[in-house]
Design a protein around this motif. Structure first.
Motif, PDB file in Angstrom:
ATOM      1  N   GLU A   1       0.887  -0.988   0.035  1.00 41.74           N
ATOM      2  CA  GLU A   1       0.010  -0.104  -0.038  1.00 41.74           C
ATOM      3  C   GLU A   1       0.878   1.186  -0.114  1.00 41.74           C
ATOM      4  O   GLU A   1       1.830   1.110   0.861  1.00 41.74           O
ATOM      5  CB  GLU A   1      -1.125  -0.005   1.339  1.00 41.74           C
ATOM      6  CG  GLU A   1      -2.077  -1.084   0.856  1.00 41.74           C
ATOM      7  CD  GLU A   1      -1.471  -2.436   0.783  1.00 41.74           C
ATOM      8  OE1 GLU A   1      -1.036  -3.061   1.528  1.00 41.74           O
ATOM      9  OE2 GLU A   1      -1.814  -2.845  -0.269  1.00 41.74           O
TER      10      GLU A   1
ATOM     11  N   LEU B   1      -3.432  -6.603   0.924  1.00 34.47           N
ATOM     12  CA  LEU B   1      -4.706  -6.219   0.374  1.00 34.47           C
ATOM     13  C   LEU B   1      -5.466  -7.432  -0.117  1.00 34.47           C
ATOM     14  O   LEU B   1      -6.683  -7.701   0.132  1.00 34.47           O
ATOM     15  CB  LEU B   1      -4.565  -5.155  -0.786  1.00 34.47           C
ATOM     16  CG  LEU B   1      -5.661  -4.970  -1.668  1.00 34.47           C
ATOM     17  CD1 LEU B   1      -6.811  -4.475  -0.815  1.00 34.47           C
ATOM     18  CD2 LEU B   1      -5.463  -3.955  -2.727  1.00 34.47           C
ATOM     19  N   ALA B   2      -4.560  -8.378  -0.907  1.00 35.90           N
ATOM     20  CA  ALA B   2      -5.569  -9.467  -1.484  1.00 35.90           C
ATOM     21  C   ALA B   2      -6.011 -10.362  -0.388  1.00 35.90           C
ATOM     22  O   ALA B   2      -7.159 -11.088  -0.646  1.00 35.90           O
ATOM     23  CB  ALA B   2      -4.433 -10.287  -2.182  1.00 35.90           C
TER      24      ALA B   2
ATOM     25  N   TYR C   1      -7.644  -9.452   2.206  1.00 35.02           N
ATOM     26  CA  TYR C   1      -8.735  -8.783   2.727  1.00 35.02           C
ATOM     27  C   TYR C   1      -9.940  -8.923   1.505  1.00 35.02           C
ATOM     28  O   TYR C   1     -11.067  -9.060   1.681  1.00 35.02           O
ATOM     29  CB  TYR C   1      -8.842  -7.396   2.777  1.00 35.02           C
ATOM     30  CG  TYR C   1      -8.295  -7.268   4.367  1.00 35.02           C
ATOM     31  CD1 TYR C   1      -9.222  -7.246   5.287  1.00 35.02           C
ATOM     32  CD2 TYR C   1      -6.936  -7.559   4.603  1.00 35.02           C
ATOM     33  CE1 TYR C   1      -8.806  -6.833   6.863  1.00 35.02           C
ATOM     34  CE2 TYR C   1      -6.400  -7.054   6.008  1.00 35.02           C
ATOM     35  CZ  TYR C   1      -7.412  -7.268   6.941  1.00 35.02           C
ATOM     36  OH  TYR C   1      -6.928  -6.774   8.243  1.00 35.02           O
ATOM     37  N   LEU C   2      -9.546  -9.108   0.267  1.00 38.71           N
ATOM     38  CA  LEU C   2     -10.303  -9.235  -0.933  1.00 38.71           C
ATOM     39  C   LEU C   2     -10.694 -10.586  -0.786  1.00 38.71           C
ATOM     40  O   LEU C   2     -12.001 -11.025  -1.001  1.00 38.71           O
ATOM     41  CB  LEU C   2      -9.555  -9.035  -2.209  1.00 38.71           C
ATOM     42  CG  LEU C   2      -9.158  -7.727  -2.377  1.00 38.71           C
ATOM     43  CD1 LEU C   2      -8.103  -7.354  -3.610  1.00 38.71           C
ATOM     44  CD2 LEU C   2     -10.526  -6.744  -2.724  1.00 38.71           C
TER      45      LEU C   2
ATOM     46  N   HIS D   1     -13.498 -11.720   1.726  1.00 42.60           N
ATOM     47  CA  HIS D   1     -15.018 -11.538   1.011  1.00 42.60           C
ATOM     48  C   HIS D   1     -15.277 -12.497  -0.214  1.00 42.60           C
ATOM     49  O   HIS D   1     -16.603 -12.793  -0.353  1.00 42.60           O
ATOM     50  CB  HIS D   1     -15.210 -10.013   0.619  1.00 42.60           C
ATOM     51  CG  HIS D   1     -14.972  -9.177   1.845  1.00 42.60           C
ATOM     52  ND1 HIS D   1     -15.904  -8.990   2.860  1.00 42.60           N
ATOM     53  CD2 HIS D   1     -14.013  -8.144   2.243  1.00 42.60           C
ATOM     54  CE1 HIS D   1     -15.489  -8.246   3.886  1.00 42.60           C
ATOM     55  NE2 HIS D   1     -14.416  -7.592   3.362  1.00 42.60           N
TER      56      HIS D   1
ATOM     57  N   CYS E   1      -2.613  -7.913  -8.218  1.00 41.60           N
ATOM     58  CA  CYS E   1      -2.379  -7.146  -7.007  1.00 41.60           C
ATOM     59  C   CYS E   1      -0.832  -7.059  -6.888  1.00 41.60           C
ATOM     60  O   CYS E   1      -0.117  -6.295  -6.164  1.00 41.60           O
ATOM     61  CB  CYS E   1      -2.892  -7.897  -5.772  1.00 41.60           C
ATOM     62  SG  CYS E   1      -4.519  -7.707  -5.648  1.00 41.60           S
TER      63      CYS E   1
ATOM     64  N   VAL F   1      -8.203  -0.874   5.402  1.00 44.89           N
ATOM     65  CA  VAL F   1      -8.264  -1.773   4.094  1.00 44.89           C
ATOM     66  C   VAL F   1      -9.509  -2.543   4.035  1.00 44.89           C
ATOM     67  O   VAL F   1      -9.888  -2.830   2.868  1.00 44.89           O
ATOM     68  CB  VAL F   1      -6.792  -2.825   4.748  1.00 44.89           C
ATOM     69  CG1 VAL F   1      -7.352  -3.597   5.840  1.00 44.89           C
ATOM     70  CG2 VAL F   1      -6.779  -3.551   3.498  1.00 44.89           C
ATOM     71  N   ASP F   2     -10.292  -3.012   5.030  1.00 45.72           N
ATOM     72  CA  ASP F   2     -11.432  -3.495   4.849  1.00 45.72           C
ATOM     73  C   ASP F   2     -12.563  -2.753   4.006  1.00 45.72           C
ATOM     74  O   ASP F   2     -13.119  -3.322   3.214  1.00 45.72           O
ATOM     75  CB  ASP F   2     -12.168  -3.946   6.144  1.00 45.72           C
ATOM     76  CG  ASP F   2     -13.338  -5.261   5.852  1.00 45.72           C
ATOM     77  OD1 ASP F   2     -12.793  -6.207   5.416  1.00 45.72           O
ATOM     78  OD2 ASP F   2     -14.339  -5.127   6.496  1.00 45.72           O
TER      79      ASP F   2
ATOM     80  N   ALA G   1     -11.119  -3.080   0.482  1.00 43.58           N
ATOM     81  CA  ALA G   1     -11.578  -4.373  -0.228  1.00 43.58           C
ATOM     82  C   ALA G   1     -13.101  -4.232  -0.547  1.00 43.58           C
ATOM     83  O   ALA G   1     -13.522  -4.648  -1.850  1.00 43.58           O
ATOM     84  CB  ALA G   1     -11.246  -5.525   0.778  1.00 43.58           C
ATOM     85  N   ARG G   2     -13.989  -3.823   0.352  1.00 48.08           N
ATOM     86  CA  ARG G   2     -15.254  -3.812   0.085  1.00 48.08           C
ATOM     87  C   ARG G   2     -15.720  -2.999  -1.072  1.00 48.08           C
ATOM     88  O   ARG G   2     -16.764  -3.341  -1.927  1.00 48.08           O
ATOM     89  CB  ARG G   2     -16.237  -3.351   1.312  1.00 48.08           C
ATOM     90  CG  ARG G   2     -16.109  -4.320   2.516  1.00 48.08           C
ATOM     91  CD  ARG G   2     -16.810  -3.702   3.589  1.00 48.08           C
ATOM     92  NE  ARG G   2     -16.593  -4.504   4.844  1.00 48.08           N
ATOM     93  CZ  ARG G   2     -17.440  -5.532   5.471  1.00 48.08           C
ATOM     94  NH1 ARG G   2     -18.356  -5.919   4.584  1.00 48.08           N
ATOM     95  NH2 ARG G   2     -16.964  -6.193   6.304  1.00 48.08           N
TER      96      ARG G   2
ATOM     97  N   LEU H   1     -14.510  -4.554  -4.269  1.00 44.86           N
ATOM     98  CA  LEU H   1     -15.338  -5.730  -4.918  1.00 44.86           C
ATOM     99  C   LEU H   1     -16.839  -5.326  -5.271  1.00 44.86           C
ATOM    100  O   LEU H   1     -17.427  -5.518  -6.367  1.00 44.86           O
ATOM    101  CB  LEU H   1     -15.349  -6.762  -3.654  1.00 44.86           C
ATOM    102  CG  LEU H   1     -14.166  -7.660  -3.607  1.00 44.86           C
ATOM    103  CD1 LEU H   1     -14.506  -8.475  -2.388  1.00 44.86           C
ATOM    104  CD2 LEU H   1     -13.790  -8.217  -4.597  1.00 44.86           C
TER     105      LEU H   1
END
Length: 457
Positions: free
Chosen positions: A16, A88-89, A91-92, A95, A171, A332-333, A336-337, A340
């Motif tokens: 990041e 990051l990935a 957290y992706l 979900h 990513c 970060v969450d 990610a949301r 997506l």
């Protein structure tokens, strides 16, 4: 001063920007502005699935759409993810996996090690046990060499991989701000070129999602950074320049091939959650680890430094910057949301034959910039004998000040900009209540984000 003894991040991990892009911390209980996260017990060992073979049938998709659900439009699809074991990935995937999405993790480690790293990263992100257990059923690791032709695979392996995916999420990045220019180019630019070749070769014409960085804005110190392709107007670090060149490749690829693509530009992604040992770390956790290691030399630094002491006996370190400088920090969450949800819109739109070609840019940023002075105050709360002073001119820097400039590049590289970022895409998601606006990055959150990893204490 030596680098901190932290896990060596893979160059296929996204950083990041600070991350500012490689390319990770907590109070007891949720800090203000933080949504409670679910603990995840330790999973069993990861399994190796060599080669791009078909996935098993996906599981029943998870909850219905809403601000806290994942992306139903991607449920049941197969996505190739580079840098899948990164901060990051993880957290992706936290979900995506409950929605039944199948993942081909493009990694540099042997497959069995990558699967174990992925499960550790998910647990560190707060994934519940049932999500971690999905890794063995829904994730297949393929070992690649990111900057090699065909990702280092044979022609047959490469084509089979390309034909097996519905989307490609890139990513992977090397996120050392002042890293070697050639190494940054090789991983970030040439690596992106090979990912584009993968997306071009697939018979399903997979949609490309490219994770860039908000810091491709480079040396733009003021004004509003637009959500469109940017011209090169100078850069503050070699990392930024390499990411700008990579993003330019994506725009050119989409235009010349008549394909659509999505470019995500996240700012500095942080968390108030303590990362597990050897799990990926966010930028400010790395900064906190460096600060902690620096403190071990504190008394010696006070004696040997030519930096002045103030009336209270605090050591003053002058940092070149602007008193009104700001930095964009985003949980970060929330990032990610939002990513997506934007991917869901793209998947729905590009399913029609008249979908327009070209790369669409989305800033993944907080609506409010964080003053640099607040970050400095948070650092000073961790180090009572330290005073950080932003100055526009610094004649005769001390050896300690020069060391801080280099050693703390995650913070010192961005002490001048006062810019803001267009966030039209995220505002529309918030207006439609597809995502919640991010909570403020307040002092308790900053204090938690700057808690060093356990291994550095």
């Amino acid at each position: 001063m030596p680098d901190p003894e932290l896990p060596d991040p893979d160059p296929d991990e996204p950083g990041e920007p600070g991350e500012p892009g490689e390319p990770h911390v907590a109070a007891s209980g949720p800090a203000p502005g933080r949504r409670p996260e679910r603990p995840g017990p330790a999973p069993g060992p990861g399994s190796e699935r060599p080669g791009p073979a078909p996935h098993p049938a996906s599981e029943t998709p998870g909850p219905a759409p809403g601000p806290d659900s994942a992306t139903p439009a991607l449920a049941g699809s197969t996505i190739a993810v580079s840098g899948a074991t990164g901060f990051l990935a993880s957290y992706l995937l936290l979900h995506l996996l409950p929605q039944g999405t199948r993942v081909v993790a493009l990694v540099r480690k042997p497959a069995h090690r990558a699967m174990a790293s992925l499960m550790l990263a998910l647990r560190s992100a707060g994934a519940p046990a049932e999500t971690v257990q999905r890794v063995a059923r829904q994730v297949r690791a393929v070992q690649i060499t990111l900057d090699r032709p065909r990702l280092g695979l044979s022609e047959g392996e490469f084509q089979t991989l390309a034909d097996s995916v519905d989307a490609v999420l890139h990513c992977a990045a090397l996120t050392k701000l002042h890293g070697d220019a050639w190494e940054l180019h090789r991983t970030n630019v040439e690596g992106t070129r090979q990912i584009l070749a993968l997306a071009a070769a697939g018979r399903r014409a997979p949609h490309l999602f490219h994770v860039s960085t908000a810091f491709v804005a480079g040396a733009r110190f003021d004004g509003l950074v637009p959500e469109r392709q940017l011209q090169a107007d100078g850069f503050l670090t070699p990392y930024e320049e390499s990411k700008h060149r990579a993003e330019r490749l994506v725009h050119e690829w989409a235009r010349t091939r008549g394909r659509s693509a999505t470019v995500f530009r996240p700012s500095v992604l942080i968390s108030d959650r303590a990362a597990l040992p050897c799990a990926p770390q966010h930028t400010y956790a790395v900064l906190a680890a460096k600060l902690t290691l620096f403190l071990r030399h504190g008394p010696r630094a006070l004696v040997e430094s030519s930096a002045p002491l103030d009336a209270t006996g605090r050591l003053t370190i002058r940092l070149l910057g602007a008193p009104d400088a700001s930095i964009n920090l985003l949980q970060v969450d929330d990032a990610a949301r939002a990513m997506l949800r934007l991917a869901e819109q793209v998947t729905t739109t590009t399913s029609t034959p008249d979908a327009p070609p070209g790369a669409r840019v989305h800033h993944i940023v907080h609506p409010t910039e964080t003053p640099v002075t607040r970050v400095n105050e948070a650092l000073q709360r961790r180090v009572p004998w330290l005073r950080l002073a932003l100055v526009s001119d610094r004649p005769y820097p001390s050896g300690l000040e020069r060391a801080v400039d280099l050693y703390g590049a995650e913070a010192t590289a961005y002490l001048g900009p006062r810019r803001r970022y267009e966030r039209t895409s995220l505002c529309e998601l918030e207006r439609r209540r597809l995502v919640r606006p991010p909570a403020p990055v307040d002092n308790p959150y900053l204090d938690a984000a700057l808690t060093p990893p356990a291994m550095a204490r």
